[in-house]
Design a protein around this motif. Structure first.
Motif, PDB file in Angstrom:
ATOM      1  N   ALA A 168       9.995   7.655  16.702  1.00  8.86           N
ATOM      2  CA  ALA A 168       9.323   6.869  15.410  1.00  8.86           C
ATOM      3  C   ALA A 168       8.942   7.566  14.273  1.00  8.86           C
ATOM      4  O   ALA A 168       9.299   7.299  13.115  1.00  8.86           O
ATOM      5  CB  ALA A 168       8.481   5.978  15.985  1.00  8.86           C
ATOM      6  N   MET A 169       7.934   8.787  14.464  1.00  4.89           N
ATOM      7  CA  MET A 169       7.902   9.391  13.329  1.00  4.89           C
ATOM      8  C   MET A 169       9.058   9.826  12.751  1.00  4.89           C
ATOM      9  O   MET A 169       8.770  10.124  11.279  1.00  4.89           O
ATOM     10  CB  MET A 169       6.573  10.405  13.676  1.00  4.89           C
ATOM     11  N   GLU A 170       9.890  10.478  13.218  1.00  7.06           N
ATOM     12  CA  GLU A 170      11.097  10.924  12.667  1.00  7.06           C
ATOM     13  C   GLU A 170      11.815   9.850  11.728  1.00  7.06           C
ATOM     14  O   GLU A 170      12.177   9.964  10.429  1.00  7.06           O
ATOM     15  CB  GLU A 170      12.001  11.471  13.729  1.00  7.06           C
ATOM     16  N   LEU A 211       1.024  -1.264  -0.015  1.00  7.47           N
ATOM     17  CA  LEU A 211      -0.213   0.040   0.066  1.00  7.47           C
ATOM     18  C   LEU A 211       0.742   1.285  -0.064  1.00  7.47           C
ATOM     19  O   LEU A 211       0.271   2.316  -0.474  1.00  7.47           O
ATOM     20  CB  LEU A 211      -0.927  -0.107   1.357  1.00  7.47           C
ATOM     21  N   GLY A 212       1.944   1.006   0.436  1.00  5.16           N
ATOM     22  CA  GLY A 212       2.977   2.430   0.696  1.00  5.16           C
ATOM     23  C   GLY A 212       3.083   2.870   2.083  1.00  5.16           C
ATOM     24  O   GLY A 212       3.823   3.815   2.159  1.00  5.16           O
ATOM     25  N   PHE A 213       2.454   2.137   3.001  1.00  2.57           N
ATOM     26  CA  PHE A 213       2.818   2.577   4.568  1.00  2.57           C
ATOM     27  C   PHE A 213       4.429   2.393   4.881  1.00  2.57           C
ATOM     28  O   PHE A 213       4.940   1.248   4.444  1.00  2.57           O
ATOM     29  CB  PHE A 213       2.115   1.618   5.623  1.00  2.57           C
ATOM     30  N   LYS A 214       4.739   3.173   5.812  1.00  3.97           N
ATOM     31  CA  LYS A 214       5.965   3.121   6.451  1.00  3.97           C
ATOM     32  C   LYS A 214       5.604   2.652   7.985  1.00  3.97           C
ATOM     33  O   LYS A 214       4.577   3.352   8.356  1.00  3.97           O
ATOM     34  CB  LYS A 214       6.716   4.413   6.429  1.00  3.97           C
ATOM     35  N   ARG A 264       2.581  14.004  12.878  1.00  4.55           N
ATOM     36  CA  ARG A 264       1.289  13.823  13.821  1.00  4.55           C
ATOM     37  C   ARG A 264       0.023  13.828  12.792  1.00  4.55           C
ATOM     38  O   ARG A 264      -0.816  13.201  13.150  1.00  4.55           O
ATOM     39  CB  ARG A 264       1.223  14.918  15.038  1.00  4.55           C
ATOM     40  N   SER A 265      -0.173  14.227  11.834  1.00 13.43           N
ATOM     41  CA  SER A 265      -0.965  14.379  10.956  1.00 13.43           C
ATOM     42  C   SER A 265      -1.340  13.019  10.128  1.00 13.43           C
ATOM     43  O   SER A 265      -2.440  13.024   9.707  1.00 13.43           O
ATOM     44  CB  SER A 265      -1.161  15.742   9.952  1.00 13.43           C
ATOM     45  N   ASN A 266      -0.359  12.459   9.820  1.00 14.44           N
ATOM     46  CA  ASN A 266      -0.296  11.422   8.664  1.00 14.44           C
ATOM     47  C   ASN A 266       0.201   9.973   9.418  1.00 14.44           C
ATOM     48  O   ASN A 266       0.549   9.213   8.948  1.00 14.44           O
ATOM     49  CB  ASN A 266       0.345  11.600   7.581  1.00 14.44           C
ATOM     50  N   THR A 267       0.040   9.825  10.885  1.00 12.10           N
ATOM     51  CA  THR A 267       0.742   8.684  11.673  1.00 12.10           C
ATOM     52  C   THR A 267      -0.590   8.071  12.418  1.00 12.10           C
ATOM     53  O   THR A 267      -1.143   8.921  13.069  1.00 12.10           O
ATOM     54  CB  THR A 267       1.639   9.152  12.556  1.00 12.10           C
TER      55      THR A 267
END
Length: 167
Positions: free
Chosen positions: A100-102, A59-62, A108-111
């Motif tokens: 983790a987001m880094e 799908l393209g998720f990390k 915050r908006s897409n995690t």
């Protein structure tokens, strides 16, 4: 009163989440707890978990595992999957949710965070300001300190369901 612990969503299992919809909504990063969220406590990555992560990559998720477990447990689980991971994360501290987001290059908006415990997983995600999904534990057999927290979780979830109109 308990709102700071209320999940954004509460589902039966990680494996019923519609990840295709999340991707269509613009989410690109997924943070996961491991034990009792993806597999029973202490279990290796099974076929179902491996298939899920293969689909998420398509799908393209990390993806990143965010676990309070030690390196050996988290890295051995990750061997079959090949995602990013942070062990000994000290959830509900916000520090490693942000880290983790880094690692994923998300924010915050897409995690979204997915976990099975209110007072560590969900509370930490809420404090960080990211969408969160609480899932029911896969296996009732847990360590004693988690069993004790589950009693308190039942109280919070009672009020959550009542507020949601599902009592």
């Amino acid at each position: 009163m308990f709102n700071c612990f209320f999940p954004d969503e509460y589902l039966d299992s990680t494996y019923v989440i519609n990840f295709d919809d999340l991707y269509a909504q613009g989410y690109r990063g997924l943070l996961f707890d491991i034990d009792n969220t993806l597999v029973p406590h202490g279990a290796p990555a099974d076929e179902r978990a491996c298939a899920l992560f293969a689909h998420l990559k398509e799908l393209g998720f990390k993806c990143c595992f965010l676990s309070n477990n030690q390196y050996e447990r988290v890295s051995s689980f990750n061997d079959a999957i090949g995602a990013q991971f942070i062990e000994n994360a000290h959830k509900p501290s916000t520090k490693n949710y942000i880290r983790a987001m880094e690692l994923l290059g998300t924010d915050r908006s897409n995690t979204v965070f997915i976990g099975d415990q209110l007072f560590t997983d969900i509370y930490g995600a809420k404090r960080t300001g990211i969408r969160n999904i609480l899932v029911k534990p896969l296996n009732p057999k847990e360590e004693i300190q988690i069993v004790l927290k589950r009693y308190l979780e039942r109280i919070v979830l009672y009020f959550y369901r009542k507020e949601e109109g599902n009592s």
